[in-house]
Design a protein around this motif. Structure first.
Motif: not given
Length: 61
Positions: A1-13, A15-21, A51-53
């Motif tokens: 199965x294919x896999x993807x690497x997800x790296x967080x680039x920006x803080x969640x400070x 940000x909307x609660x939905x994005x934090x969750x 996607x912006x984070x």
């Protein structure tokens, strides 16, 4: 199965609660943290919400 690497680039400070969750559900939490997850519609949907984070890369098999 294919896999993807997800790296967080920006803080969640300030940000909307939905994005934090969503970041927490992906297993991230701080900038420069990363996770390798399966490439499926559920993961892609969560990435679309924050996607912006994050940066997404394909992992070679």
């Amino acid at each position: 199965m294919k896999q993807i690497k997800i790296t967080q680039t920006k803080s969640t400070i300030k940000r909307l609660e939905k994005q934090k969750r969503t970041i927490a559900a992906l297993g991230l939490g701080r900038p420069n943290y990363f996770k390798v997850l399966p490439d499926n519609p559920q993961t892609r949907g969560m990435v679309e919400v924050v996607k912006h984070l994050v940066k997404v890369e394909e992992v070679p098999a």
